[in-house]
Design a protein around this motif. Structure first.
Motif, PDB file in Angstrom:
ATOM      1  N   ARG A 236       0.841  -1.209   0.000  1.00 25.03           N
ATOM      2  CA  ARG A 236       0.000   0.000   0.000  1.00 25.03           C
ATOM      3  C   ARG A 236       0.868   1.246   0.000  1.00 25.03           C
ATOM      4  N   VAL A 237       1.967   1.187   0.798  1.00 22.82           N
ATOM      5  CA  VAL A 237       2.855   2.356   0.854  1.00 22.82           C
ATOM      6  C   VAL A 237       3.466   2.605  -0.511  1.00 22.82           C
ATOM      7  N   ILE A 238       3.875   1.563  -1.183  1.00 26.63           N
ATOM      8  CA  ILE A 238       4.470   1.706  -2.508  1.00 26.63           C
ATOM      9  C   ILE A 238       3.432   2.242  -3.496  1.00 26.63           C
ATOM     10  N   ALA A 239       2.235   1.711  -3.374  1.00 26.79           N
ATOM     11  CA  ALA A 239       1.178   2.169  -4.297  1.00 26.79           C
ATOM     12  C   ALA A 239       0.877   3.650  -4.120  1.00 26.79           C
ATOM     13  N   ASP A 240       1.064   4.176  -2.942  1.00 25.45           N
ATOM     14  CA  ASP A 240       0.776   5.590  -2.667  1.00 25.45           C
ATOM     15  C   ASP A 240       1.973   6.497  -2.909  1.00 25.45           C
ATOM     16  N   THR A 241       3.125   5.942  -3.245  1.00 20.47           N
ATOM     17  CA  THR A 241       4.335   6.751  -3.434  1.00 20.47           C
ATOM     18  C   THR A 241       4.220   7.602  -4.710  1.00 20.47           C
ATOM     19  N   ARG A 242       4.580   8.899  -4.590  1.00 17.15           N
ATOM     20  CA  ARG A 242       4.567   9.844  -5.716  1.00 17.15           C
ATOM     21  C   ARG A 242       5.879  10.626  -5.730  1.00 17.15           C
ATOM     22  N   MET A 243       6.131  11.277  -6.882  1.00 12.94           N
ATOM     23  CA  MET A 243       7.287  12.177  -6.968  1.00 12.94           C
ATOM     24  C   MET A 243       7.012  13.407  -6.100  1.00 12.94           C
ATOM     25  N   PRO A 244       8.028  14.023  -5.519  1.00 17.63           N
ATOM     26  CA  PRO A 244       7.804  15.227  -4.698  1.00 17.63           C
ATOM     27  C   PRO A 244       7.351  16.419  -5.552  1.00 17.63           C
ATOM     28  N   GLU A 245       6.859  17.431  -4.879  1.00 19.93           N
ATOM     29  CA  GLU A 245       6.333  18.622  -5.560  1.00 19.93           C
ATOM     30  C   GLU A 245       7.486  19.439  -6.159  1.00 19.93           C
ATOM     31  N   GLN A 246       7.261  20.007  -7.370  1.00 18.61           N
ATOM     32  CA  GLN A 246       8.244  20.848  -8.057  1.00 18.61           C
ATOM     33  C   GLN A 246       8.312  22.204  -7.358  1.00 18.61           C
ATOM     34  N   ARG A 247       9.519  22.599  -6.880  1.00 18.44           N
ATOM     35  CA  ARG A 247       9.654  23.869  -6.166  1.00 18.44           C
ATOM     36  C   ARG A 247      10.712  24.786  -6.783  1.00 18.44           C
ATOM     37  N   GLY A 248      11.631  24.271  -7.485  1.00 19.49           N
ATOM     38  CA  GLY A 248      12.675  25.105  -8.074  1.00 19.49           C
ATOM     39  C   GLY A 248      12.321  25.520  -9.493  1.00 19.49           C
ATOM     40  N   ASP A 249      13.158  26.399 -10.065  1.00 19.62           N
ATOM     41  CA  ASP A 249      12.896  26.861 -11.421  1.00 19.62           C
ATOM     42  C   ASP A 249      13.679  26.037 -12.429  1.00 19.62           C
ATOM     43  N   ALA A 250      13.511  26.384 -13.686  1.00 18.33           N
ATOM     44  CA  ALA A 250      14.114  25.617 -14.773  1.00 18.33           C
ATOM     45  C   ALA A 250      15.636  25.727 -14.782  1.00 18.33           C
ATOM     46  N   SER A 251      16.160  26.866 -14.286  1.00 17.34           N
ATOM     47  CA  SER A 251      17.622  27.036 -14.297  1.00 17.34           C
ATOM     48  C   SER A 251      18.307  26.029 -13.379  1.00 17.34           C
TER      49      SER A 251
ATOM     50  N   GLN B 257      18.188  20.807  -4.048  1.00 14.86           N
ATOM     51  CA  GLN B 257      18.058  19.355  -4.164  1.00 14.86           C
ATOM     52  C   GLN B 257      17.091  18.984  -5.263  1.00 14.86           C
ATOM     53  N   VAL B 258      17.388  17.879  -5.948  1.00 17.52           N
ATOM     54  CA  VAL B 258      16.479  17.348  -6.964  1.00 17.52           C
ATOM     55  C   VAL B 258      16.152  15.897  -6.622  1.00 17.52           C
ATOM     56  N   CYS B 259      15.027  15.412  -7.166  1.00 21.71           N
ATOM     57  CA  CYS B 259      14.612  14.017  -6.962  1.00 21.71           C
ATOM     58  C   CYS B 259      14.426  13.386  -8.338  1.00 21.71           C
ATOM     59  N   LEU B 260      15.023  12.173  -8.510  1.00 19.41           N
ATOM     60  CA  LEU B 260      14.913  11.460  -9.779  1.00 19.41           C
ATOM     61  C   LEU B 260      14.100  10.176  -9.582  1.00 19.41           C
ATOM     62  N   ALA B 261      13.290   9.829 -10.559  1.00 22.44           N
ATOM     63  CA  ALA B 261      12.676   8.491 -10.624  1.00 22.44           C
ATOM     64  C   ALA B 261      13.689   7.616 -11.368  1.00 22.44           C
TER      65      ALA B 261
ATOM     66  N   ARG C 103      12.671   5.063  -1.406  1.00 25.12           N
ATOM     67  CA  ARG C 103      11.696   4.006  -1.620  1.00 25.12           C
ATOM     68  C   ARG C 103      11.421   3.743  -3.085  1.00 25.12           C
ATOM     69  N   ARG C 104      10.722   2.636  -3.314  1.00 23.86           N
ATOM     70  CA  ARG C 104      10.306   2.303  -4.675  1.00 23.86           C
ATOM     71  C   ARG C 104       9.121   3.167  -5.100  1.00 23.86           C
ATOM     72  N   ILE C 105       8.978   3.298  -6.392  1.00 22.71           N
ATOM     73  CA  ILE C 105       7.828   4.003  -6.956  1.00 22.71           C
ATOM     74  C   ILE C 105       7.360   3.212  -8.181  1.00 22.71           C
ATOM     75  N   LEU C 106       6.073   3.056  -8.307  1.00 24.56           N
ATOM     76  CA  LEU C 106       5.529   2.326  -9.447  1.00 24.56           C
ATOM     77  C   LEU C 106       5.665   3.154 -10.709  1.00 24.56           C
ATOM     78  N   PRO C 107       5.946   2.526 -11.838  1.00 23.72           N
ATOM     79  CA  PRO C 107       6.127   3.297 -13.084  1.00 23.72           C
ATOM     80  C   PRO C 107       4.938   4.181 -13.419  1.00 23.72           C
ATOM     81  N   GLU C 108       3.746   3.668 -13.116  1.00 26.78           N
ATOM     82  CA  GLU C 108       2.564   4.454 -13.462  1.00 26.78           C
ATOM     83  C   GLU C 108       2.372   5.672 -12.570  1.00 26.78           C
ATOM     84  N   ASN C 109       3.127   5.714 -11.451  1.00 27.31           N
ATOM     85  CA  ASN C 109       2.981   6.864 -10.535  1.00 27.31           C
ATOM     86  C   ASN C 109       4.047   7.929 -10.753  1.00 27.31           C
TER      87      ASN C 109
END
Length: 637
Positions: free
Chosen positions: A511-526, A586-590, A628-634
């Motif tokens: 269930r925890v994995i199913a609910d995992t999402r990418m974090p919110e975008q806060r920085g700019d494109a630069s 900081q950045v987060c990658l899938a 943690r893991r993240i499902l491809p569809e998420n």
């Protein structure tokens, strides 16, 4: 081992004096070597014949000396020449040789043994034949008539035949005393014969054979009337009657096996010899009391002989029985040893895993070892009870140690090491089974935190521990049921709870994995461009794998901090202090990590002010965290 006596030969009362000298001779021990026994028998025969040897009877004396040489040859073949029995027979040989020579006269041409400190050397068969021929010549010479050429030539031919036999001897044999004495006889005999032939026969003279000495019978004649003389009566009462009574009582009270022992046999025979000497010293040899005493003494000797024969037979039977018993015991011990083979690498505990099949098999093995221990010990105890003389043998002792100490100790330790606590050098240690049960209990005592559930490694480890705990609890239930024949509801309940917890944890983690999402975008494109450039730079490798999406999850921030550092420069220690200022985000990658899509966080830093030895004026990656893991569809949600 006690020595046994040979049964004495028995003669009639007529020759009791000769009989007693034979009966009272030393007798061989069954425990002696064959050579000693043969020597003793040969010397016994010499002792029996010696009283009948007439002074100067060279032919008869040589025959006795030849028997002594036979005894010497038998002694020579013995291994234990330090044995008391061997030394005794050697001493007898020397003594008898000296006595015979004394009867034959100084310089007698006998073929007996010489003196010295060692046993007489054995002559060759040819030398013995030569001596025998010369003995025949010696015996026939007294009957040779003067001028009897025909008979003389026969004797001379025998002397020449003897010379021919002596010439066949090798150099070593010719050095022997027996050969030398035999060779020395040839010339004098030849000379005697030729001298007799040169004599003129007396008219009408007929050669007379040499007189033969006949043994004297024991005292005989009519009964002497009246009592013994005062002197004989006193001697008879004090030196014969009482001692005869004592010997007869002692013989009656002594078992045949003990009479056969040389020490006891010698005691009775020596006593009989002394009593015979007392009777021979009495003046009234024809008195009925004296004659009856001779008969009584003869009867006593016969009884000694009978008991000796019976005792030897009993001892031989006992030895045969003992040998049969020894063989039986060896066979029984071999059977018992087959029950268990002690091995240094023998293991009696069960290593993980504790699956049902492995557990049941181990329990059966433990039961089998206990059965071996009980059966082996019972059979060993029965054997010792039936054959107590073998109770202290090495083989029995080793088996007793195995069945009474080694096997029970190792089995108990193996059981404790599998299902309980066992002794180690530092104290006691918990078995793997109890350790896994305790770990499982600890996991289900608390609710699973979401942070734990989000940690794949923690979830994976917890699932393994729950499964191992459940397996160990089920194994404990099997142990109690199969070994002790009783139920174990506590561990059965725990096994059920651990299995349920395993399913619950697995479902919660999913269930925890199913609910995992990418974090919110806060920085700019630069900032995203800076991160992409650094992460794809082939010159600087940060371990970045293929990734699906990049999100700047924190804005650029500036921070400052006071720093200090101690550095060694030459022989001095330099302490530097400075204010350090830097920007970071900081950045987060899938990102794909080991085949699984996971959230991976990268931190970047830019030093605005810092010492010259630090990177300044450019961005660099300062940290990487795999989450943690993240499902491809998420990924794009």
């Amino acid at each position: 081992m006690p020595r046994l006596s040979r049964p004495a030969a028995l003669l009639t009362a007529t020759f009791i004096v000769l009989m007693m000298s034979t009966l009272l001779a030393p007798t061989p021990a069954l425990a002696d070597e064959t050579g000693v026994i043969k020597a003793r028998l040969a010397l016994d025969a010499v002792e029996r014949s010696l009283p009948r040897l007439a002074d100067g009877d060279v032919a008869s004396g040589n025959k006795l000396l030849a028997r002594i040489n036979d005894a010497a040859e038998a002694l020579k073949g013995c291994k234990d020449k330090a044995a008391e029995s061997w030394q005794a027979q050697l001493a007898r040989a020397k003594k008898l040789d000296a006595e015979i020579r004394a009867k034959l006269g100084a310089g007698g041409g006998g073929s007996g043994s010489g003196g010295g400190e060692t046993a007489p050397s054995a002559p060759s068969s040819d030398t013995k034949k030569a001596a025998a021929l010369l003995d025949e010549v010696d015996a026939a010479f007294p009957s040779l008539a003067a001028g009897d050429v025909s008979a003389g030539n026969v004797l001379i031919k025998k002397v020449n035949d003897a010379i021919g036999l002596l010439s066949k001897a090798d150099a070593k044999a010719r050095e022997g005393d027996f050969w030398k004495r035999t060779a020395a006889r040839t010339k004098p005999l030849d000379g005697k014969i030729r001298a007799r032939l040169a004599e003129k026969p007396a008219p009408g003279a007929t050669p007379k054979p040499a007189p033969k000495e006949t043994p004297k019978p024991a005292p005989s004649g009519g009964a002497e009337a009246g009592p013994l003389t005062r002197g004989d009566q006193y001697t008879f009462d004090t030196r014969f009657a009482a001692k005869m009574d004592k010997l007869e009582k002692e013989l009656a009270a002594t078992a045949p096996e003990k009479v056969a022992l040389k020490k006891n046999n010698d005691y009775f025979m020596t006593g009989a010899r002394n009593l015979l000497a007392v009777l021979k010293g009495l003046k009234s040899q024809d008195h009925p009391t004296v004659k009856a005493s001779y008969t009584r003494l003869q009867s006593f000797v016969k009884n000694v002989d009978a008991k000796t024969t019976d005792g030897i037979a009993r001892i031989e039977k006992a030895r045969a029985t003992a040998a049969a018993e020894s063989k039986l015991v060896d066979e029984e011990l071999a059977k018992i040893e087959a029950f268990f083979e002690r091995k240094k690498d023998q293991k009696f505990h069960l290593e993980p895993p504790f699956g049902e099949l492995r557990m049941r098999k181990w329990i059966e093995e433990i039961k089998g070892h206990w059965a071996i221990q009980k059966k082996g010990l019972a059979q060993l105890q029965r054997l010792v009870k039936e054959h107590p003389d073998y109770a202290k043998g090495n083989r029995v002792g080793k088996l007793r140690h195995i069945f009474e100490t080694y096997l029970p100790t190792r089995l108990t330790r193996g059981i404790n090491r599998t299902v309980g606590w066992f002794e180690v050098s530092a104290g006691k240690q918990q078995s793997d089974m109890l350790f896994r049960i305790a770990n499982g209990k600890k996991l289900i005592e608390n609710e699973f935190k979401e942070s734990w559930l989000a940690d794949d490694k923690w979830v994976e480890k917890a699932l393994v521990e729950l499964e191992q705990g459940a397996e160990a609890a089920r194994a404990m239930v099997i142990w109690q049921k199969e070994y002790y024949r009783k139920d174990d509801p506590e561990h059965a309940k725990l096994a059920t709870a651990l299995i349920a917890a395993t399913r619950k944890l697995d479902e919660a983690a999913k269930r925890v994995i199913a609910d995992t999402r990418m974090p919110e975008q806060r920085g700019d494109a630069s900032l995203a461009a800076i991160a992409k450039k650094l992460l794809t730079d082939k010159k600087v490798k940060y371990g970045v794998g293929p990734y699906r999406r990049l999100v700047v999850n924190s804005k650029k921030q500036r921070e400052s901090a006071e720093r200090e550092e101690a550095r060694e420069e030459g022989s001095y220690l330099v302490i530097t202090k400075w204010t350090e200022t830097w920007d970071h985000f900081q950045v987060c990658l899938a990102e794909e990590v080991d085949g699984t899509l996971r959230l991976v966080y990268y931190s970047f830093k830019y030093f605005v002010s810092a010492p010259k030895w630090k990177t300044r004026g450019e961005w660099f990656c300062s940290d990487r965290i795999v989450s943690r893991r993240i499902l491809p569809e998420n990924v794009d949600k």
